[in-house]
Design a protein around this motif. Structure first.
Motif, short mmCIF file in Angstrom:
data_model
loop_
_atom_site.label_atom_id
_atom_site.label_comp_id
_atom_site.label_asym_id
_atom_site.label_seq_id
_atom_site.Cartn_x
_atom_site.Cartn_y
_atom_site.Cartn_z
N ARG A 159 0.85 -1.19 0.00
CA ARG A 159 0.00 0.00 0.00
C ARG A 159 0.89 1.24 0.00
O ARG A 159 2.08 1.17 0.26
CB ARG A 159 -0.92 0.02 1.22
N TRP A 160 0.27 2.37 -0.30
CA TRP A 160 0.98 3.65 -0.27
C TRP A 160 1.25 4.03 1.17
O TRP A 160 0.37 3.91 2.03
CB TRP A 160 0.13 4.74 -0.93
N LEU A 161 2.46 4.50 1.45
CA LEU A 161 2.82 4.97 2.78
C LEU A 161 2.63 6.48 2.84
O LEU A 161 2.98 7.19 1.90
CB LEU A 161 4.28 4.65 3.09
N SER A 162 2.15 6.98 3.95
CA SER A 162 2.09 8.43 4.16
C SER A 162 3.50 8.93 4.46
O SER A 162 4.42 8.15 4.71
CB SER A 162 1.18 8.76 5.34
N ALA A 163 3.67 10.23 4.46
CA ALA A 163 4.98 10.80 4.81
C ALA A 163 5.38 10.37 6.21
O ALA A 163 6.54 10.02 6.46
CB ALA A 163 4.94 12.32 4.68
#
Length: 180
Positions: A159-163
Motif C-alpha cells: 500500500r501507499w505509505l504516508s509521509a
C-alpha cells in the motif's frame, strides 16, 4: 522577479539555486539529464550541498541505480526531498541522499518497490532483461535496508505509505514544513 516562460528557463533558475528537479518517469534519458545536472553543480562548488527534489511516479530500476550511484559518489552532500507520489524504485532515491538530509513533504506518498517493467520483442530478451531487473531489485532492496536501518515491513510494498509512515520506517528522516 520575472515570470519564467519555458521549462528550460525554470531548470536553469533552479540550478542557480543548486536544486535539481526529477519530476518525470525515470528512464535512461531522464537519469542521464539528472546526473548531468548533479555533476555540474558538484563541479561548480565542491563544498556546497545540492538538493534533489523528487516527484517522479516511478520508472526503471536500472535508471534509478544510475542516479543512485551519482548521488553517492558526488563528493558533496545531497539533500533529497520527496514531493508528490513516488513509486517503484524512486523512493529508494530519497533514501540514498545524505543521512540527516532526506526529507518528505507532508503530503508525499511512497510506494516502494524495486520492480520495473519488462519490455522486449523476443522471449530471450525478456528473460535477460527480467534477470537483470531482478538483480537490480535485490540491490535496491538491500541498499534501502542499509539506508533505513533494516528491511522495510512487508506491508510497505502492499500500500501507499504516508509521509509519517515513510519517516517511521526510515525512508526519510523527517517531514519538512509541518505546520498543521
Amino acid at each position: 522577479m520575472p515570470v519564467l516562460s519555458t521549462t528550460s528557463e525554470l531548470a536553469d533558475r533552479l540550478l542557480g539555486e543548486r536544486i535539481v528537479l526529477l519530476s518525470r518517469e525515470l528512464d535512461d534519458d531522464v537519469a542521464a539529464e539528472t546526473c548531468a545536472r548533479l555533476l555540474l553543480l558538484a563541479a561548480e562548488d565542491t563544498h556546497r550541498e545540492v538538493t534533489l527534489q523528487i516527484a517522479s511516479p516511478g520508472g526503471s530500476p536500472v535508471a534509478a541505480m544510475v542516479v543512485h550511484d551519482t548521488v553517492r559518489t558526488l563528493g558533496v552532500d545531497v539533500a533529497t526531498v520527496a514531493i508528490g507520489s513516488l513509486a517503484g524504485p524512486v523512493p529508494f532515491l530519497v533514501a540514498s541522499g545524505t543521512a540527516g538530509k532526506r526529507f518528505a513533504l507532508p503530503h508525499a506518498a511512497f510506494l516502494p518497490s524495486a520492480d520495473g517493467q519488462v519490455r522486449g520483442a523476443h522471449p530471450g530478451d525478456v528473460r535477460v532483461r527480467a534477470d537483470h531487473l531482478a538483480r537490480r531489485r535485490d540491490e535496491i532492496e538491500a541498499l534501502t535496508a542499509r539506508y533505513c536501518g533494516g528491511p522495510l515491513p512487508a506491508e510497505a510494498r502492499e500500500r501507499w505509505l504516508s509521509a509519517d509512515e515513510a519517516v517511521a520506517c526510515g525512508l526519510a528522516d523527517r517531514i519538512r514544513g509541518v505546520d498543521s
